[in-house]
Design a protein around this motif. Sequence first.
Motif, mmCIF file in Angstrom:
data_model
loop_
_atom_site.group_PDB
_atom_site.id
_atom_site.type_symbol
_atom_site.label_atom_id
_atom_site.label_comp_id
_atom_site.label_asym_id
_atom_site.label_seq_id
_atom_site.Cartn_x
_atom_site.Cartn_y
_atom_site.Cartn_z
ATOM 1 N N LEU A 137 43.910 46.752 37.062
ATOM 2 C CA LEU A 137 42.997 45.680 37.461
ATOM 3 C C LEU A 137 42.259 46.028 38.749
ATOM 4 O O LEU A 137 41.077 45.713 38.907
ATOM 5 C CB LEU A 137 43.765 44.361 37.639
ATOM 6 C CG LEU A 137 44.170 43.620 36.372
ATOM 7 C CD1 LEU A 137 44.744 42.251 36.728
ATOM 8 C CD2 LEU A 137 42.993 43.445 35.415
ATOM 9 N N SER A 138 42.949 46.670 39.673
ATOM 10 C CA SER A 138 42.296 47.084 40.903
ATOM 11 C C SER A 138 41.212 48.128 40.612
ATOM 12 O O SER A 138 40.114 48.071 41.178
ATOM 13 C CB SER A 138 43.320 47.646 41.884
ATOM 14 O OG SER A 138 42.706 48.060 43.082
ATOM 15 N N HIS A 139 41.511 49.059 39.720
ATOM 16 C CA HIS A 139 40.529 50.068 39.317
ATOM 17 C C HIS A 139 39.278 49.410 38.751
ATOM 18 O O HIS A 139 38.151 49.731 39.151
ATOM 19 C CB HIS A 139 41.156 51.001 38.279
ATOM 20 C CG HIS A 139 40.152 51.759 37.457
ATOM 21 N ND1 HIS A 139 39.514 52.890 37.914
ATOM 22 C CD2 HIS A 139 39.668 51.519 36.203
ATOM 23 C CE1 HIS A 139 38.685 53.327 36.979
ATOM 24 N NE2 HIS A 139 38.763 52.518 35.935
ATOM 25 N N ARG A 140 39.474 48.499 37.819
ATOM 26 C CA ARG A 140 38.327 47.818 37.213
ATOM 27 C C ARG A 140 37.503 47.090 38.265
ATOM 28 O O ARG A 140 36.264 47.156 38.276
ATOM 29 C CB ARG A 140 38.806 46.812 36.160
ATOM 30 C CG ARG A 140 39.399 47.430 34.916
ATOM 31 C CD ARG A 140 39.920 46.340 33.993
ATOM 32 N NE ARG A 140 40.517 46.889 32.778
ATOM 33 C CZ ARG A 140 41.190 46.145 31.891
ATOM 34 N NH1 ARG A 140 41.353 44.841 32.105
ATOM 35 N NH2 ARG A 140 41.697 46.712 30.820
ATOM 36 N N THR A 141 38.177 46.385 39.147
ATOM 37 C CA THR A 141 37.503 45.573 40.151
ATOM 38 C C THR A 141 36.743 46.433 41.152
ATOM 39 O O THR A 141 35.581 46.159 41.472
ATOM 40 C CB THR A 141 38.536 44.699 40.896
ATOM 41 O OG1 THR A 141 39.194 43.849 39.951
ATOM 42 C CG2 THR A 141 37.869 43.854 41.954
ATOM 43 N N MET A 142 37.384 47.484 41.639
ATOM 44 C CA MET A 142 36.734 48.333 42.630
ATOM 45 C C MET A 142 35.544 49.081 42.023
ATOM 46 O O MET A 142 34.465 49.177 42.633
ATOM 47 C CB MET A 142 37.753 49.306 43.224
ATOM 48 C CG MET A 142 38.816 48.619 44.064
ATOM 49 S SD MET A 142 40.191 49.701 44.561
ATOM 50 C CE MET A 142 39.365 50.755 45.764
ATOM 51 N N LEU A 143 35.738 49.604 40.825
ATOM 52 C CA LEU A 143 34.667 50.332 40.150
ATOM 53 C C LEU A 143 33.485 49.412 39.869
ATOM 54 O O LEU A 143 32.319 49.768 40.125
ATOM 55 C CB LEU A 143 35.193 50.935 38.844
ATOM 56 C CG LEU A 143 34.279 51.932 38.128
ATOM 57 C CD1 LEU A 143 34.081 53.180 38.971
ATOM 58 C CD2 LEU A 143 34.874 52.312 36.768
ATOM 59 N N TYR A 144 33.767 48.215 39.379
ATOM 60 C CA TYR A 144 32.706 47.264 39.044
ATOM 61 C C TYR A 144 31.953 46.846 40.305
ATOM 62 O O TYR A 144 30.718 46.756 40.305
ATOM 63 C CB TYR A 144 33.318 46.042 38.359
ATOM 64 C CG TYR A 144 32.285 45.042 37.880
ATOM 65 C CD1 TYR A 144 31.704 45.166 36.619
ATOM 66 C CD2 TYR A 144 31.881 43.981 38.685
ATOM 67 C CE1 TYR A 144 30.758 44.260 36.175
ATOM 68 C CE2 TYR A 144 30.936 43.070 38.252
ATOM 69 C CZ TYR A 144 30.371 43.214 36.997
ATOM 70 O OH TYR A 144 29.429 42.327 36.571
ATOM 71 N N THR A 145 32.669 46.603 41.394
ATOM 72 C CA THR A 145 32.033 46.181 42.647
ATOM 73 C C THR A 145 31.066 47.240 43.150
ATOM 74 O O THR A 145 29.933 46.940 43.550
ATOM 75 C CB THR A 145 33.098 45.902 43.720
ATOM 76 O OG1 THR A 145 33.984 44.880 43.262
ATOM 77 C CG2 THR A 145 32.461 45.455 45.025
ATOM 78 N N LEU A 146 31.489 48.490 43.130
ATOM 79 C CA LEU A 146 30.626 49.574 43.594
ATOM 80 C C LEU A 146 29.429 49.772 42.670
ATOM 81 O O LEU A 146 28.290 49.925 43.129
ATOM 82 C CB LEU A 146 31.445 50.865 43.692
ATOM 83 C CG LEU A 146 32.439 50.927 44.847
ATOM 84 C CD1 LEU A 146 33.514 51.978 44.576
ATOM 85 C CD2 LEU A 146 31.717 51.237 46.153
ATOM 86 N N LYS A 147 29.676 49.747 41.361
ATOM 87 C CA LYS A 147 28.602 49.990 40.403
ATOM 88 C C LYS A 147 27.594 48.838 40.379
ATOM 89 O O LYS A 147 26.415 49.040 40.058
ATOM 90 C CB LYS A 147 29.181 50.192 39.005
ATOM 91 C CG LYS A 147 29.787 51.569 38.775
ATOM 92 C CD LYS A 147 28.720 52.647 38.725
ATOM 93 C CE LYS A 147 29.271 53.994 38.282
ATOM 94 N NZ LYS A 147 28.205 55.032 38.255
ATOM 95 N N LYS A 148 28.053 47.639 40.716
ATOM 96 C CA LYS A 148 27.161 46.491 40.682
ATOM 97 C C LYS A 148 26.082 46.606 41.755
ATOM 98 O O LYS A 148 24.937 46.223 41.553
ATOM 99 C CB LYS A 148 27.969 45.203 40.867
ATOM 100 C CG LYS A 148 27.263 43.944 40.375
ATOM 101 C CD LYS A 148 28.232 42.786 40.315
ATOM 102 C CE LYS A 148 27.585 41.575 39.669
ATOM 103 N NZ LYS A 148 28.503 40.427 39.661
ATOM 104 N N SER A 149 26.471 47.132 42.920
ATOM 105 C CA SER A 149 25.504 47.307 44.000
ATOM 106 C C SER A 149 24.779 48.651 43.924
ATOM 107 O O SER A 149 23.630 48.763 44.346
ATOM 108 C CB SER A 149 26.206 47.186 45.354
ATOM 109 O OG SER A 149 26.602 45.856 45.615
#
Length: 335
Positions: free
Chosen positions: A92-104
């Motif tokens: 879950l941390s992987h998904r969240t961190m990756l998504y946060t970076l890719k979103k910006s």
Amino acid sequence: MNLPFIRINPLGIFVLCALAIFMIYLYVGGSDKKSANMEVISLKHLLSVCVNAAELGGVKVRDVRLSSNLKQISKGKTKEGANDPMTYGDLLSHRTMLYTLKKSFPHIKIVSEEHDENEIEPHDIGPPVSSWVPVDKFIEDVFIPTNDILVWIDPLDATQEYTENLLEYVTTLVCVAIKGRPTLGVIHQPFENKTIWGWTGKGISDPSLTANIKQHDWSESPTIIVSRSHAGKVKEVARAAFGPETKVVSAGGAGYKALQVAQGKADAYIHVTLIKKWDICAGNALLHALGGKMTALDGSYIDYGNPHEPKNEKGLLATTHDHEKFVHKLASLAS
């Protein structure tokens, strides 16, 4: 006045229209690649997003641990023979961190310890990060081409300790390497609710760290911090190199051990076997921002520019002072 008669060839019109459509397709279709190649990124903005990603990943890590539903599996054995676990907190941390970076920053290249075959979901993250509050103290910004940037993330460092409820060792890590050099480093401690970051050449989030750096004669009794998984082996190496009075402290998590050096609680962090770059890049950048160093055991530079080479096989030495002296002492063992 009689205008000349122009005969219109339907086939010619069709060919011209098809050519025009094809040229438009090439221009529009290639625009994403062009924008990715030409895009420049504000490091102030990127650092803020990295801080946000590390802290949001930490929320997932904490929530899963508190739920006691770790869904633990084993990825195999480390080189030292220790279990290499993965939990739902890692995922879950992987998904969240990756998504946060890719979103910006949708075009940025990211290397993570974990891999997820499922589509990344928002996980209630919200809009892209626009607030630069963590780094507003820096007046000048730096803009870097996207192609020169590689981000390394460890969604949950010290997973083994996480499963054993030794939560002080657990961190989430984000590092930005520019042309292979660790430049931005974020270390978040989710169970301590603390985040420390460094920007090489600019500064650190906690200026008091510079006052904690020890500047004493450690030659007879340095404090060395090492991994719990092979403390015995490093203890022998450390005492052979630095003397029998050497204090060896074992701990979990590369991020935690780098912090101990940054906070002046250890003179050096030594690792004598293979270690992954997502484990060490953030600590490397933080120590570099402090004026310290992290290198291979022989003092050579660790390159973070190739996403296909995540292994550092030459060991590790991290210090905030007298780095060359430590390298020399360790080299004397091989001579």
